[in-house]
Design a protein around this motif. Structure first.
Motif, PDB file in Angstrom:
ATOM      1  N   PRO A 190     -16.578 -18.935  -5.335  1.00 10.96           N
ATOM      2  CA  PRO A 190     -17.141 -20.100  -6.036  1.00 10.96           C
ATOM      3  C   PRO A 190     -16.303 -21.352  -5.755  1.00 10.96           C
ATOM      4  O   PRO A 190     -15.077 -21.277  -5.675  1.00 10.96           O
ATOM      5  N   GLN A 191     -16.971 -22.475  -5.621  1.00 12.39           N
ATOM      6  CA  GLN A 191     -16.280 -23.738  -5.356  1.00 12.39           C
ATOM      7  C   GLN A 191     -15.184 -24.010  -6.389  1.00 12.39           C
ATOM      8  O   GLN A 191     -14.103 -24.491  -6.049  1.00 12.39           O
ATOM      9  N   ALA A 192     -15.461 -23.688  -7.644  1.00  6.31           N
ATOM     10  CA  ALA A 192     -14.504 -23.981  -8.716  1.00  6.31           C
ATOM     11  C   ALA A 192     -13.218 -23.168  -8.579  1.00  6.31           C
ATOM     12  O   ALA A 192     -12.180 -23.554  -9.096  1.00  6.31           O
ATOM     13  N   VAL A 193     -13.309 -22.027  -7.885  1.00  2.00           N
ATOM     14  CA  VAL A 193     -12.149 -21.144  -7.732  1.00  2.00           C
ATOM     15  C   VAL A 193     -11.350 -21.502  -6.482  1.00  2.00           C
ATOM     16  O   VAL A 193     -10.135 -21.342  -6.434  1.00  2.00           O
ATOM     17  N   PHE A 194     -12.035 -22.033  -5.506  1.00  2.00           N
ATOM     18  CA  PHE A 194     -11.432 -22.287  -4.203  1.00  2.00           C
ATOM     19  C   PHE A 194     -10.212 -23.199  -4.327  1.00  2.00           C
ATOM     20  O   PHE A 194     -10.280 -24.284  -4.901  1.00  2.00           O
ATOM     21  N   GLY A 195      -9.084 -22.737  -3.781  1.00  3.28           N
ATOM     22  CA  GLY A 195      -7.876 -23.545  -3.756  1.00  3.28           C
ATOM     23  C   GLY A 195      -7.008 -23.437  -4.993  1.00  3.28           C
ATOM     24  O   GLY A 195      -5.911 -23.988  -5.022  1.00  3.28           O
ATOM     25  N   GLY A 196      -7.473 -22.725  -6.018  1.00  3.35           N
ATOM     26  CA  GLY A 196      -6.707 -22.612  -7.253  1.00  3.35           C
ATOM     27  C   GLY A 196      -5.655 -21.518  -7.192  1.00  3.35           C
ATOM     28  O   GLY A 196      -5.546 -20.780  -6.205  1.00  3.35           O
ATOM     29  N   ASP A 197      -4.881 -21.419  -8.247  1.00  2.00           N
ATOM     30  CA  ASP A 197      -3.799 -20.430  -8.304  1.00  2.00           C
ATOM     31  C   ASP A 197      -4.319 -19.010  -8.130  1.00  2.00           C
ATOM     32  O   ASP A 197      -3.754 -18.211  -7.393  1.00  2.00           O
ATOM     33  N   GLU A 198      -5.389 -18.685  -8.853  1.00  2.00           N
ATOM     34  CA  GLU A 198      -5.943 -17.344  -8.780  1.00  2.00           C
ATOM     35  C   GLU A 198      -6.477 -17.051  -7.373  1.00  2.00           C
ATOM     36  O   GLU A 198      -6.340 -15.947  -6.854  1.00  2.00           O
ATOM     37  N   CYS A 248      -0.081 -12.076  13.798  1.00  2.00           N
ATOM     38  CA  CYS A 248      -0.988 -11.095  14.392  1.00  2.00           C
ATOM     39  C   CYS A 248      -2.102 -11.756  15.207  1.00  2.00           C
ATOM     40  O   CYS A 248      -2.796 -11.074  15.956  1.00  2.00           O
ATOM     41  N   ASP A 249      -2.252 -13.071  15.025  1.00  2.00           N
ATOM     42  CA  ASP A 249      -3.293 -13.802  15.749  1.00  2.00           C
ATOM     43  C   ASP A 249      -4.682 -13.250  15.436  1.00  2.00           C
ATOM     44  O   ASP A 249      -5.495 -13.043  16.333  1.00  2.00           O
ATOM     45  N   VAL A 250      -4.927 -12.982  14.169  1.00  2.00           N
ATOM     46  CA  VAL A 250      -6.232 -12.496  13.734  1.00  2.00           C
ATOM     47  C   VAL A 250      -6.652 -13.195  12.437  1.00  2.00           C
ATOM     48  O   VAL A 250      -5.811 -13.684  11.685  1.00  2.00           O
ATOM     49  N   ALA A 251      -7.957 -13.204  12.220  1.00  2.00           N
ATOM     50  CA  ALA A 251      -8.478 -13.652  10.933  1.00  2.00           C
ATOM     51  C   ALA A 251      -8.432 -12.468   9.977  1.00  2.00           C
ATOM     52  O   ALA A 251      -8.988 -11.413  10.264  1.00  2.00           O
ATOM     53  N   ILE A 252      -7.753 -12.647   8.852  1.00  2.00           N
ATOM     54  CA  ILE A 252      -7.608 -11.561   7.882  1.00  2.00           C
ATOM     55  C   ILE A 252      -8.883 -11.404   7.073  1.00  2.00           C
ATOM     56  O   ILE A 252      -9.338 -10.291   6.812  1.00  2.00           O
ATOM     57  N   VAL A 253      -9.452 -12.508   6.677  1.00  2.00           N
ATOM     58  CA  VAL A 253     -10.688 -12.467   5.894  1.00  2.00           C
ATOM     59  C   VAL A 253     -11.454 -13.759   6.117  1.00  2.00           C
ATOM     60  O   VAL A 253     -10.864 -14.820   6.318  1.00  2.00           O
ATOM     61  N   GLU A 254     -12.770 -13.645   6.114  1.00  2.00           N
ATOM     62  CA  GLU A 254     -13.606 -14.832   6.197  1.00  2.00           C
ATOM     63  C   GLU A 254     -14.222 -15.093   4.844  1.00  2.00           C
ATOM     64  O   GLU A 254     -14.633 -14.159   4.149  1.00  2.00           O
ATOM     65  N   MET A 255     -14.276 -16.359   4.482  1.00  2.00           N
ATOM     66  CA  MET A 255     -14.813 -16.723   3.171  1.00  2.00           C
ATOM     67  C   MET A 255     -15.924 -17.739   3.299  1.00  2.00           C
ATOM     68  O   MET A 255     -15.870 -18.623   4.153  1.00  2.00           O
ATOM     69  N   ALA A 256     -16.916 -17.615   2.449  1.00  2.00           N
ATOM     70  CA  ALA A 256     -17.968 -18.604   2.314  1.00  2.00           C
ATOM     71  C   ALA A 256     -17.833 -19.210   0.926  1.00  2.00           C
ATOM     72  O   ALA A 256     -17.921 -18.496  -0.069  1.00  2.00           O
ATOM     73  N   VAL A 257     -17.590 -20.499   0.871  1.00  2.00           N
ATOM     74  CA  VAL A 257     -17.429 -21.163  -0.416  1.00  2.00           C
ATOM     75  C   VAL A 257     -18.785 -21.642  -0.891  1.00  2.00           C
ATOM     76  O   VAL A 257     -19.460 -22.419  -0.209  1.00  2.00           O
ATOM     77  N   ASP A 258     -19.179 -21.148  -2.054  1.00  2.00           N
ATOM     78  CA  ASP A 258     -20.488 -21.478  -2.614  1.00  2.00           C
ATOM     79  C   ASP A 258     -20.410 -22.813  -3.333  1.00  2.00           C
ATOM     80  O   ASP A 258     -19.582 -23.007  -4.207  1.00  2.00           O
ATOM     81  N   ARG A 259     -21.281 -23.708  -2.969  1.00  2.00           N
ATOM     82  CA  ARG A 259     -21.302 -25.031  -3.583  1.00  2.00           C
ATOM     83  C   ARG A 259     -22.234 -25.093  -4.768  1.00  2.00           C
ATOM     84  O   ARG A 259     -23.135 -24.288  -4.874  1.00  2.00           O
TER      85      ARG A 259
END
Ligand SMILES: [Zn+2]
Length: 66
Positions: free
Chosen positions: A9-17, A55-66
């Motif tokens: 969720p957009q509201a979660v993105f970038g926060g401490d959690e 490791c030169d890899v993507a660990i996880v891909e995320m889609a941020v919901d607006r």
């Protein structure tokens, strides 16, 4: 990556959690202590990847919901 992105969720993105969860996920996937960074852009699709420099890899891909 072929796996489905994790939806954040957009509201979660970038926060401490958000960072706590990313750190834990990266540790669990074998990247403990590695230098990691978030790469991505809001345009065109608000997709981001947590990238491991060592490791030169993507660990996880995320889609941020607006
Ligand atoms: Zn790594």
């Amino acid at each position: 990556m072929t796996s489905e992105p994790v939806h954040v969720p957009q509201a979660v993105f970038g926060g401490d959690e958000f960072w706590r969860r990313l750190d834990r996920l990266a540790d669990e996937r074998g990247h403990r202590g590695h230098t990691r960074g978030l790469v991505g852009e809001s345009q065109p699709d608000n997709r981001y990847r947590l990238y491991c420099d060592r490791c030169d890899v993507a660990i996880v891909e995320m889609a941020v919901d607006r």
